[in-house]
Design a protein around this motif. Structure first.
Motif, PDB file in Angstrom:
ATOM      1  N   PRO A 234       1.841 125.463 170.958  1.00  0.00           N
ATOM      2  CA  PRO A 234       1.887 126.924 171.116  1.00  0.00           C
ATOM      3  C   PRO A 234       1.871 127.706 169.802  1.00  0.00           C
ATOM      4  N   VAL A 235       1.607 127.036 168.663  1.00  0.00           N
ATOM      5  CA  VAL A 235       1.595 127.757 167.380  1.00  0.00           C
ATOM      6  C   VAL A 235       0.194 127.681 166.766  1.00  0.00           C
ATOM      7  N   PRO A 236      -0.154 128.669 165.909  1.00  0.00           N
ATOM      8  CA  PRO A 236      -1.472 128.639 165.258  1.00  0.00           C
ATOM      9  C   PRO A 236      -1.638 127.392 164.388  1.00  0.00           C
ATOM     10  N   VAL A 237      -2.831 126.822 164.427  1.00  0.00           N
ATOM     11  CA  VAL A 237      -3.173 125.643 163.626  1.00  0.00           C
ATOM     12  C   VAL A 237      -4.051 126.089 162.456  1.00  0.00           C
ATOM     13  N   MET A 238      -3.671 125.633 161.258  1.00  0.00           N
ATOM     14  CA  MET A 238      -4.415 125.985 160.051  1.00  0.00           C
ATOM     15  C   MET A 238      -5.187 124.763 159.558  1.00  0.00           C
ATOM     16  N   ALA A 239      -6.448 124.957 159.204  1.00  0.00           N
ATOM     17  CA  ALA A 239      -7.261 123.869 158.648  1.00  0.00           C
ATOM     18  C   ALA A 239      -7.241 123.945 157.133  1.00  0.00           C
ATOM     19  N   ASP A 240      -6.858 122.840 156.489  1.00  0.00           N
ATOM     20  CA  ASP A 240      -6.897 122.796 155.028  1.00  0.00           C
ATOM     21  C   ASP A 240      -7.798 121.648 154.580  1.00  0.00           C
ATOM     22  N   GLU A 241      -7.316 120.401 154.680  1.00  0.00           N
ATOM     23  CA  GLU A 241      -8.148 119.260 154.271  1.00  0.00           C
ATOM     24  C   GLU A 241      -9.439 119.146 155.097  1.00  0.00           C
ATOM     25  N   SER A 242      -9.489 119.746 156.282  1.00  0.00           N
ATOM     26  CA  SER A 242     -10.702 119.705 157.117  1.00  0.00           C
ATOM     27  C   SER A 242     -11.769 120.671 156.643  1.00  0.00           C
ATOM     28  N   LEU A 243     -11.443 121.508 155.688  1.00  0.00           N
ATOM     29  CA  LEU A 243     -12.352 122.599 155.324  1.00  0.00           C
ATOM     30  C   LEU A 243     -12.697 122.569 153.840  1.00  0.00           C
ATOM     31  N   PHE A 244     -13.931 122.207 153.555  1.00  0.00           N
ATOM     32  CA  PHE A 244     -14.451 122.351 152.190  1.00  0.00           C
ATOM     33  C   PHE A 244     -15.649 123.302 152.198  1.00  0.00           C
ATOM     34  N   THR A 245     -16.655 122.973 152.995  1.00  0.00           N
ATOM     35  CA  THR A 245     -17.907 123.731 152.948  1.00  0.00           C
ATOM     36  C   THR A 245     -17.979 124.791 154.041  1.00  0.00           C
ATOM     37  N   LEU A 246     -18.988 125.645 153.919  1.00  0.00           N
ATOM     38  CA  LEU A 246     -19.273 126.628 154.954  1.00  0.00           C
ATOM     39  C   LEU A 246     -19.588 125.938 156.281  1.00  0.00           C
TER      40      LEU A 246
ATOM     41  N   ALA B 215      -9.230 125.366 164.979  1.00  0.00           N
ATOM     42  CA  ALA B 215      -8.247 126.005 164.094  1.00  0.00           C
ATOM     43  C   ALA B 215      -8.169 127.491 164.398  1.00  0.00           C
ATOM     44  N   ASP B 216      -6.996 128.061 164.076  1.00  0.00           N
ATOM     45  CA  ASP B 216      -6.802 129.510 164.157  1.00  0.00           C
ATOM     46  C   ASP B 216      -6.938 130.153 162.787  1.00  0.00           C
ATOM     47  N   VAL B 217      -6.607 129.380 161.753  1.00  0.00           N
ATOM     48  CA  VAL B 217      -6.543 129.899 160.379  1.00  0.00           C
ATOM     49  C   VAL B 217      -7.267 128.912 159.474  1.00  0.00           C
ATOM     50  N   LEU B 218      -8.062 129.428 158.546  1.00  0.00           N
ATOM     51  CA  LEU B 218      -8.767 128.577 157.586  1.00  0.00           C
ATOM     52  C   LEU B 218      -8.146 128.779 156.201  1.00  0.00           C
ATOM     53  N   SER B 219      -7.845 127.676 155.523  1.00  0.00           N
ATOM     54  CA  SER B 219      -7.268 127.756 154.181  1.00  0.00           C
ATOM     55  C   SER B 219      -8.383 127.636 153.146  1.00  0.00           C
ATOM     56  N   ILE B 220      -8.637 128.759 152.465  1.00  0.00           N
ATOM     57  CA  ILE B 220      -9.696 128.826 151.450  1.00  0.00           C
ATOM     58  C   ILE B 220      -9.063 128.557 150.082  1.00  0.00           C
ATOM     59  N   TYR B 221      -9.755 127.784 149.257  1.00  0.00           N
ATOM     60  CA  TYR B 221      -9.339 127.622 147.854  1.00  0.00           C
ATOM     61  C   TYR B 221     -10.446 128.232 146.994  1.00  0.00           C
ATOM     62  N   VAL B 222     -10.115 128.525 145.725  1.00  0.00           N
ATOM     63  CA  VAL B 222     -11.213 128.936 144.844  1.00  0.00           C
ATOM     64  C   VAL B 222     -12.053 127.734 144.439  1.00  0.00           C
ATOM     65  N   GLY B 223     -11.549 126.515 144.670  1.00  0.00           N
ATOM     66  CA  GLY B 223     -12.319 125.336 144.319  1.00  0.00           C
ATOM     67  C   GLY B 223     -13.160 124.788 145.451  1.00  0.00           C
ATOM     68  N   LYS B 224     -12.675 124.882 146.684  1.00  0.00           N
ATOM     69  CA  LYS B 224     -13.383 124.295 147.814  1.00  0.00           C
ATOM     70  C   LYS B 224     -14.720 124.984 148.047  1.00  0.00           C
ATOM     71  N   GLY B 225     -15.727 124.191 148.348  1.00  0.00           N
ATOM     72  CA  GLY B 225     -17.029 124.782 148.659  1.00  0.00           C
ATOM     73  C   GLY B 225     -17.788 125.211 147.421  1.00  0.00           C
ATOM     74  N   GLY B 226     -17.137 125.246 146.282  1.00  0.00           N
ATOM     75  CA  GLY B 226     -17.848 125.553 145.040  1.00  0.00           C
ATOM     76  C   GLY B 226     -17.532 126.901 144.435  1.00  0.00           C
TER      77      GLY B 226
END
Ligand SMILES: [Mg+2]
Length: 371
Positions: A238-250, A262-273
């Protein structure tokens, strides 16, 4: 303006070992980075920072310096650094993968563009969508009493939102979250980050039990192998799920959205380039009815500045609802900046100067240099 010389400097600033974060994918007790300086024929210098965390990206200080010198510098030298998009496309053409390395260069290109036109980066990206960037603390996956003491310390510093590392062992995870909740009281917002440490069935059972302690999100409950795993967990908790290690590229973001994983995506300045790639993920999230936060490899000042500009200017980053992990000063004994960033417990602001707005302190760079 033309780039004349590309310089890289490996650095390592000691981490406070009492607070150093341990989680479902090991302990973050040393923190190597590679500083990037793009020199130009106009005397302007662009600053970047590569997160060299092999556990995360398979890149380290040696591979990052090698790839920059061997593959990226030939493309950059002689080029106009204000052509950020064109140079990023070029970097992806000459070198597959190595996204954190490319992101360190991209950051330095944005810095030069800002310095060339005399505007802080967040203004080039479209201007501020918020007055400051809300941040949260990250509590190490220590034994319960120790984690509770760290959490109480963070509340004393002024944090009103934090996450606790879980995904190590379910019973210990529950005991740790219970102890932290008791230490911080009912009003501090509390999330958990499993770093992919639970099997899908264990994740569902454990998250349901953790709901007793009023958690408001769960980050990367299962390993980043098949988006169906996260989708399966998300449907059952019943809580929002955040993707971190699952998310690198667009494309990862698209797959997560399509699978309702996922409900929330964790963006880094490094991930995806880089910053540009992060902005695209945030736009995709908006289109999919999702939101984003800014996650972290515990960056030093240069990349922290980039994270702040990104979050300041990007409407798809829901930092008020899901505060960002911009935390360096609470973990490191020092930094490499001439003037510290305005980062306090619960908020981060940019320096109102062109580009990233930060400058290196040469004596500090020399102190933390590791080659
Ligand atoms: Mg995480």
């Amino acid at each position: 303006m033309k780039i004349t010389h590309v310089e890289t400097i490996p650095v390592q600033v000691p981490i406070n070992q009492e607070r150093a974060v341990r989680g479902g994918r090991g302990a973050h007790t040393i923190s190597p980075f590679l500083l990037v300086r793009l020199h130009t024929d106009e005397g302007l210098v662009g600053l970047g920072e590569v997160s060299c965390t092999p556990l995360w990206s398979g890149e380290d200080q040696v591979t990052a310096a090698h790839c920059i010198a061997t593959y990226l510098a030939p493309l950059l030298i002689g080029a106009d650094p204000t052509g950020v998009e064109r140079l990023c496309a070029g970097m992806h053409r000459v070198l597959a993968g190595n996204i954190f390395t490319k992101a360190g260069v991209e950051m330095a290109l944005w810095d030069l563009l800002g310095k060339a036109v005399g505007l802080p980066l967040y203004r080039i990206l479209g201007g501020a969508v918020r007055d400051y960037v809300p941040t949260k603390f990250s509590v190490s996956g220590q034994e319960p009493a120790r984690a509770a003491a760290i959490a109480a310390w963070a509340v004393e510093q002024g944090f009103r939102t934090m996450k606790v590392k879980v995904g190590i062992e379910p019973e210990q995870d529950i005991a740790r979250v219970r102890a932290v909740r008791e230490a911080i009281g009912p009003d501090v917002r509390l999330g958990v980050d499993a770093n992919g440490g639970w099997a899908p069935r264990v994740a569902v059972q454990t998250i349901r039990r953790l709901c007793e302690f009023g958690i408001f999100f769960v980050e990367q409950p299962v390993a980043p192998l098949d988006v169906a795993w996260m989708a399966d967990v998300r449907r059952q908790v019943p809580v929002p799920v955040m993707a971190d290690e699952s998310l690198f590229t667009l494309q990862d973001a698209m797959a997560l959205a399509r699978a309702s994983a996922a409900d929330v995506l964790s963006i880094y300045v490094g991930k995806g380039g880089g910053i540009g790639a992060g902005r695209k993920v945030a736009a995709l999230a908006e289109a999919a009815g999702l939101t984003c936060t800014v996650g972290s490899n515990l960056e030093l000042g240069v990349a922290s500045a980039a994270m702040i500009h990104l979050a300041m200017a990007t409407p798809g980053i829901g930092a008020e609802e899901f505060p960002c992990d911009i935390l360096g000063p609470f973990f490191y004994e020092g930094d490499v900046l001439a003037e510290p960033l305005p980062i306090s417990a619960g908020s981060a602001r940019p320096l109102e100067r062109p580009g990233l707005g930060v400058e290196l302190d040469e004596a500090l760079v020399a102190r933390y240099r590791v080659d």
